[in-house]
Design an enzyme around this catalytic site. Structure first.
Site, PDB file in Angstrom:
ATOM      1  N   LYS A  27     -22.736  15.481   3.992  1.00 46.75           N
ATOM      2  CA  LYS A  27     -23.334  16.065   5.199  1.00 46.75           C
ATOM      3  C   LYS A  27     -22.738  15.391   6.411  1.00 46.75           C
ATOM      4  CE  LYS A  27     -26.311  18.527   7.481  1.00 46.75           C
ATOM      5  NZ  LYS A  27     -25.159  19.069   8.240  1.00 46.75           N
ATOM      6  N   LYS A  31     -25.722   6.265   8.430  1.00 41.63           N
ATOM      7  CA  LYS A  31     -26.656   7.001   9.287  1.00 41.63           C
ATOM      8  C   LYS A  31     -27.541   7.916   8.442  1.00 41.63           C
ATOM      9  CE  LYS A  31     -24.688   9.116  12.757  1.00 41.63           C
ATOM     10  NZ  LYS A  31     -24.118  10.109  13.715  1.00 41.63           N
ATOM     11  N   LYS A  81     -17.366  14.086   7.268  1.00 43.78           N
ATOM     12  CA  LYS A  81     -17.051  14.534   8.625  1.00 43.78           C
ATOM     13  C   LYS A  81     -15.820  15.414   8.551  1.00 43.78           C
ATOM     14  CE  LYS A  81     -18.555  14.014  12.847  1.00 43.78           C
ATOM     15  NZ  LYS A  81     -19.932  13.690  13.302  1.00 43.78           N
ATOM     16  N   GLY A  98     -22.317  20.726  13.755  1.00 41.37           N
ATOM     17  CA  GLY A  98     -21.539  20.564  14.983  1.00 41.37           C
ATOM     18  C   GLY A  98     -21.260  19.109  15.323  1.00 41.37           C
ATOM     19  N   ASP A  99     -20.414  18.916  16.300  1.00 39.09           N
ATOM     20  CA  ASP A  99     -20.124  17.621  16.918  1.00 39.09           C
ATOM     21  C   ASP A  99     -19.407  17.982  18.229  1.00 39.09           C
ATOM     22  OD1 ASP A  99     -20.128  14.539  16.149  1.00 39.09           O
ATOM     23  OD2 ASP A  99     -18.190  14.888  17.090  1.00 39.09           O
TER      24      ASP A  99
HETATM   25  P1  NDP Z   1     -20.326  18.087  23.282  1.00 42.90           P
HETATM   26  O1  NDP Z   1     -19.001  18.665  22.982  1.00 42.90           O
HETATM   27  O2  NDP Z   1     -21.505  18.964  23.438  1.00 42.90           O
HETATM   28  O3  NDP Z   1     -20.247  17.172  24.600  1.00 42.90           O
HETATM   29  C1  NDP Z   1     -19.373  16.110  24.666  1.00 42.90           C
HETATM   30  C2  NDP Z   1     -19.487  15.487  26.051  1.00 42.90           C
HETATM   31  O4  NDP Z   1     -18.733  14.280  26.084  1.00 42.90           O
HETATM   32  C3  NDP Z   1     -18.919  16.368  27.137  1.00 42.90           C
HETATM   33  O5  NDP Z   1     -19.564  16.100  28.339  1.00 42.90           O
HETATM   34  C4  NDP Z   1     -17.468  15.916  27.179  1.00 42.90           C
HETATM   35  O6  NDP Z   1     -16.803  16.180  28.396  1.00 42.90           O
HETATM   36  C5  NDP Z   1     -17.612  14.430  26.966  1.00 42.90           C
HETATM   37  N1  NDP Z   1     -16.405  13.913  26.307  1.00 42.90           N
HETATM   38  C6  NDP Z   1     -15.883  14.330  25.131  1.00 42.90           C
HETATM   39  N2  NDP Z   1     -14.755  13.678  24.849  1.00 42.90           N
HETATM   40  C7  NDP Z   1     -14.568  12.838  25.880  1.00 42.90           C
HETATM   41  C8  NDP Z   1     -13.567  11.879  26.183  1.00 42.90           C
HETATM   42  N3  NDP Z   1     -12.531  11.690  25.359  1.00 42.90           N
HETATM   43  N4  NDP Z   1     -13.711  11.168  27.332  1.00 42.90           N
HETATM   44  C9  NDP Z   1     -14.751  11.378  28.160  1.00 42.90           C
HETATM   45  N5  NDP Z   1     -15.729  12.275  27.926  1.00 42.90           N
HETATM   46  C10 NDP Z   1     -15.634  12.983  26.805  1.00 42.90           C
HETATM   47  O7  NDP Z   1     -20.578  17.010  22.127  1.00 42.90           O
HETATM   48  P2  NDP Z   1     -21.946  16.325  21.675  1.00 42.90           P
HETATM   49  O8  NDP Z   1     -22.842  16.149  22.831  1.00 42.90           O
HETATM   50  O9  NDP Z   1     -22.428  17.034  20.482  1.00 42.90           O
HETATM   51  O10 NDP Z   1     -21.421  14.911  21.183  1.00 42.90           O
HETATM   52  C11 NDP Z   1     -21.385  13.758  22.026  1.00 42.90           C
HETATM   53  C12 NDP Z   1     -21.347  12.507  21.160  1.00 42.90           C
HETATM   54  O11 NDP Z   1     -22.513  12.466  20.342  1.00 42.90           O
HETATM   55  C13 NDP Z   1     -20.174  12.404  20.190  1.00 42.90           C
HETATM   56  O12 NDP Z   1     -19.839  11.040  20.030  1.00 42.90           O
HETATM   57  C14 NDP Z   1     -20.756  12.916  18.873  1.00 42.90           C
HETATM   58  O13 NDP Z   1     -20.054  12.432  17.764  1.00 42.90           O
HETATM   59  C15 NDP Z   1     -22.148  12.332  18.965  1.00 42.90           C
HETATM   60  N6  NDP Z   1     -23.189  12.941  18.138  1.00 42.90           N
HETATM   61  C16 NDP Z   1     -23.446  14.281  18.203  1.00 42.90           C
HETATM   62  C17 NDP Z   1     -24.469  14.821  17.446  1.00 42.90           C
HETATM   63  C18 NDP Z   1     -24.855  16.251  17.544  1.00 42.90           C
HETATM   64  O14 NDP Z   1     -25.845  16.629  16.895  1.00 42.90           O
HETATM   65  N7  NDP Z   1     -24.186  17.079  18.323  1.00 42.90           N
HETATM   66  C19 NDP Z   1     -25.236  13.988  16.512  1.00 42.90           C
HETATM   67  C20 NDP Z   1     -24.934  12.585  16.574  1.00 42.90           C
HETATM   68  C21 NDP Z   1     -23.928  12.100  17.348  1.00 42.90           C
HETATM   69  P3  NDP Z   1     -15.794  17.443  28.494  1.00 42.90           P
HETATM   70  O15 NDP Z   1     -16.680  18.646  28.493  1.00 42.90           O
HETATM   71  O16 NDP Z   1     -15.051  17.220  29.759  1.00 42.90           O
HETATM   72  O17 NDP Z   1     -14.912  17.368  27.277  1.00 42.90           O
HETATM   73  O1  2IT Z   2     -22.586  12.614  14.193  1.00 47.48           O
HETATM   74  C1  2IT Z   2     -23.508  13.321  13.733  1.00 47.48           C
HETATM   75  O2  2IT Z   2     -24.469  12.820  13.136  1.00 47.48           O
HETATM   76  C2  2IT Z   2     -23.442  14.763  13.935  1.00 47.48           C
HETATM   77  N1  2IT Z   2     -22.515  15.241  14.577  1.00 47.48           N
HETATM   78  C3  2IT Z   2     -24.482  15.664  13.333  1.00 47.48           C
HETATM   79  C4  2IT Z   2     -24.209  15.902  11.881  1.00 47.48           C
HETATM   80  C5  2IT Z   2     -25.090  16.919  11.217  1.00 47.48           C
HETATM   81  O3  2IT Z   2     -24.804  17.193  10.046  1.00 47.48           O
HETATM   82  O4  2IT Z   2     -26.031  17.427  11.809  1.00 47.48           O
END
Ligand code: NDP
Ligand code: 2IT
Length: 449
Positions: free
Chosen positions: A94, A118, A130, A169-170
Site C-alpha cells: 500500500k 508508517k 510506492k 495519490g501523492d
Molecule cells: P500535491 O501535489 O497536492 O502538492 C504538493 C505541494 O508541494 C504543492 O504546493 C507543490 O508546489 C509543492 N511542491 C512539490 N514539489 C516541490 C518542490 N520540489 N519544491 C517546492 N515545492 C514543491 O501533493 P500532496 O499535498 O499530496 O503531497 C505533499 C507532501 O505530502 C509530499 O511529501 C507527499 O509525499 C506527502 N504526503 C502526501 C499524502 C497524501 O495523502 N496526499 C500522505 C502522506 C504524505 P507546485 O504546485 O508548485 O508543484
Molecule cells: O505518503 C503517503 O502516505 C501517501 N502518499 C498516501 C498513501 C496512501 O496509500 O494513501
C-alpha cells in the site's frame, strides 16, 4: 570475533550505499531508521541472526516500465514508470503514486521504505509500497493527463490488486489522476473494486480521505502540544506547500483556533499577517491549478516572495512542512528555534534534513516525524479499503473519528517506544521503533521468504 550492534548497523548501511549508488534520498531514509534501531537490535539479537535488517532494506519487488503517450500536438512522449513493492509482511502492499519531474528510483525507494513503518504505525494491515513517474502534470491538458494515466495503468494493472497492492495519490496525483487510473483499471480487468484509494465519492471513495493527511497531521501535532500543556488555539502557524496536505492542515489548524500566516508552492511563498484565506487558496489550487502568487491579486495586504525556502524565516509557534523532501534545512531549523517555534509536525515525507532534525531534538522542540505525523492519509486509505470490501459507506464523522483515534494511538505508540528504549520525547526513535517491531515480528513468524 565479537560483533557489536554498531558493527551490524554500519555494515547494513554500507551495503545499502554500495548496492543503491547515488540514491541519496534512500540512503538518508535508511540511515535515520537504522540509527533509531540500535537499542532494539541490542535487545533482540535474533533479528541479526535472521538478517532482518538486510532483508528490510531490500525491496521485495521493483517494477520499472516504459510509459509512452501522445501529447495534444500528436508528438509521442516517453516517461518512466515505477512501482516498488517493498514489504508485504503485515498486509498487501500500500502506498501512493507520485508524478513529478524529479522522480527517479532513489525517491521512490525512500518513499516506499518509509511507507513500511508508517503503515505499520497505523495499526491496519498494510504493507509498504510506492510508485510514480517522472511525468510532469503541470501545464498539461486534461486529455494529456488522461492519456498518460491510461498508458501508465496499461502496464501497472498486471502488478496490483485489491488484495495485492493498492496504490493511491501523492505529489501530482490527486482526484483527477486517480479517476483516470481507475477507469483504465476497470476497463482492462472488468473489476470494480478497491484497487486504488482516494477515489471519487461517486465510485467508491471514502468521505474524509481528501482531508485526511492534513487533518491527521494537525491531530498528531495537537497530541504533541498537549504534552506541554499547549494547543493550537491562538497560535501562529506556517504551512509550506499548497497542495492536498497543506490545504487541509490549514483547514484543521484554523478550526482549532490557530492562524495560518504563510503557505508556498514550488515558485515562492505568500505571507498574510491577518491569516491566509483558505477559500482563495482552494479556488486557485484545487480548481484553477494556478500559482500561489495570484493570491496577492485578491488580497492586497499579502506579500509574495519568490523562492520557497524563505518561508521558514517567518515567525511562528508551529511549523507544518507539507510540500516535499528536504525543504527545511539546518539553518531554517535554527531560525525557527530562534523565533520561538514550539512544535514541528511533518505533513510531507522527509521534509526536514537530518541537520534540521538534530537542531529540533537538541533544542527540545516538539518534533513529529512524517512517518507518524502524516500517517493519517494512508490510514484513511485503509478505511476506504475496509468500506470497499464491505460494500458500505461510512459518514464523514465516522471516518474522521476513526482517523482521530488512529492519530492519537500513533502518538502514544511512538511516545511509549521512545520511553521504553531510553530516549524519552524523541518521537523519531519512537516512531521508527514502534513501526519496525511489528514488521520484524511478522517477518520472523513467516520464515525466510
Ligand atoms: P500535491 O501535489 O497536492 O502538492 C504538493 C505541494 O508541494 C504543492 O504546493 C507543490 O508546489 C509543492 N511542491 C512539490 N514539489 C516541490 C518542490 N520540489 N519544491 C517546492 N515545492 C514543491 O501533493 P500532496 O499535498 O499530496 O503531497 C505533499 C507532501 O505530502 C509530499 O511529501 C507527499 O509525499 C506527502 N504526503 C502526501 C499524502 C497524501 O495523502 N496526499 C500522505 C502522506 C504524505 P507546485 O504546485 O508548485 O508543484
Ligand atoms: O505518503 C503517503 O502516505 C501517501 N502518499 C498516501 C498513501 C496512501 O496509500 O494513501
Amino acid at each position: 570475533m565479537v560483533t557489536t550492534t554498531t558493527d551490524y548497523i554500519e555494515r547494513v548501511m554500507e551495503a545499502v550505499k554500495m548496492r543503491n549508488p547515488g540514491e541519496q534520498e534512500y540512503h538518508q531514509a535508511v540511515g535515520e531508521v537504522l540509527d533509531s534501531l540500535r537499542a532494539v537490535i541490542d535487545k533482540n539479537p535474533e533479528f541479526e541472526d535472521a538478517a532482518i535488517l538486510e532483508r528490510i532494506v531490500e525491496p521485495e519487488r521493483q517494477i520499472l516500465f516504459r510509459v509512452p503517450w501522445q501529447d495534444d500536438k500528436g508528438k509521442v512522449q516517453v516517461n518512466r514508470g515505477f512501482r516498488i513493492q517493498f514489504n508485504s509482511a503485515i498486509g498487501p502492499y500500500k502506498g501512493g503514486i507520485r508524478f513529478h519531474p524529479s522522480v527517479y528510483i532513489g525517491i521512490i525507494k525512500f518513499l516506499g521504505f518509509e511507507q513500511i513503518f508508517k503503515n505499520s504505525l497505523t495499526g491496519l494491515a498494510m504493507g509498504g509500497a510506492k510508485g510514480g513517474s517522472d511525468f510532469d502534470p503541470k501545464g498539461k491538458s486534461d486529455s494529456e493527463v488522461m492519456r498518460f494515466c491510461q498508458s501508465f495503468m496499461s502496464e501497472l494493472f498486471r502488478h496490483i490488486g485489491a488484495d495485492t497492492d493498492v496504490p493511491a495519490g501523492d505529489i501530482g496525483v490527486g482526484g483527477r489522476e486517480i479517476g483516470f487510473l481507475f477507469g483504465q483499471w476497470k476497463k482492462l480487468t472488468t473489476l470494480h473494486n478497491g484497487v486504488l484509494t482516494g477515489k471519487g465519492l461517486a465510485y467508491g471513495g471514502s468521505l474524509a480521505r481528501t482531508e485526511a493527511t492534513g487533518y491527521g497531521c494537525v491531530y498528531f501535532c495537537d497530541e504533541m502540544l498537549k504534552e506541554s500543556k499547549n494547543s493550537f488555539d491562538g497560535k501562529t502557524v506556517v504551512v509550506s506547500g499548497s497542495g492536498n496536505v497543506a490545504i487541509y492542515a490549514h483547514e484543521k489548524a484554523t478550526q482549532l483556533g490557530a492562524k495560518v500566516v504563510a503557505m508556498s508552492d514550488s515558485s515562492g511563498f505568500i505571507y498574510d499577517k491577518n491569516g491566509i484565506n483558505l477559500d482563495t487558496i482552494k479556488q486557485l489550487k484545487e480548481v484553477e491549478r494556478k500559482r500561489i502568487k495570484e493570491y496577492t491579486k485578491e488580497h492586497k495586504n499579502a506579500q509574495y516572495t519568490e523562492g520557497c525556502s524563505g518561508i521558514w524565516n517567518i515567525k511562528c509557534d508551529i511549523a507544518l512542512p507539507s510540500a516535499t523532501q528536504n525543504e527545511l534545512d539546518g539553518n531554517a531549523a535554527k531560525t525557527l528555534v530562534k523565533n520561538g517555534c514550539l512544535a514541528v509536525a511533518e505533513g510531507a515525507n522527509m521534509p526536514c534534513t537530518p541537520d534540521a532534525v538534530k537542531v529540533f531534538l537538541d533544542n527540545k522542540i516538539q518534533y513529529g516525524p512524517g512517518k507518524a505525523a502524516n500517517a493519517g492519509g494512508v490510514a484513511t486509505s485503509g478505511l476506504e479499503m475496509a468500506q470497499n470490501s464491505q460494500r458500505l459507506n461510512w459518514t464523514f464523522e465516522e471516518v474522521d473519528e476513526k482517523l482521530h483515534r488512529i492519530m492519537v494511538n500513533i502518538h502514544r505508540a511512538a511516545k511509549e517506544a521512545a520511553d521504553e528504549y531510553g530516549t524519552p520525547g524523541n518521537l523519531v526513535n519512537g516512531a521508527n521503533i514502534a513501526g519496525f517491531l511489528k514488521v520484524a515480528k511478522a517477518m520472523m513468524a513467516q520464515g525466510l521468504v
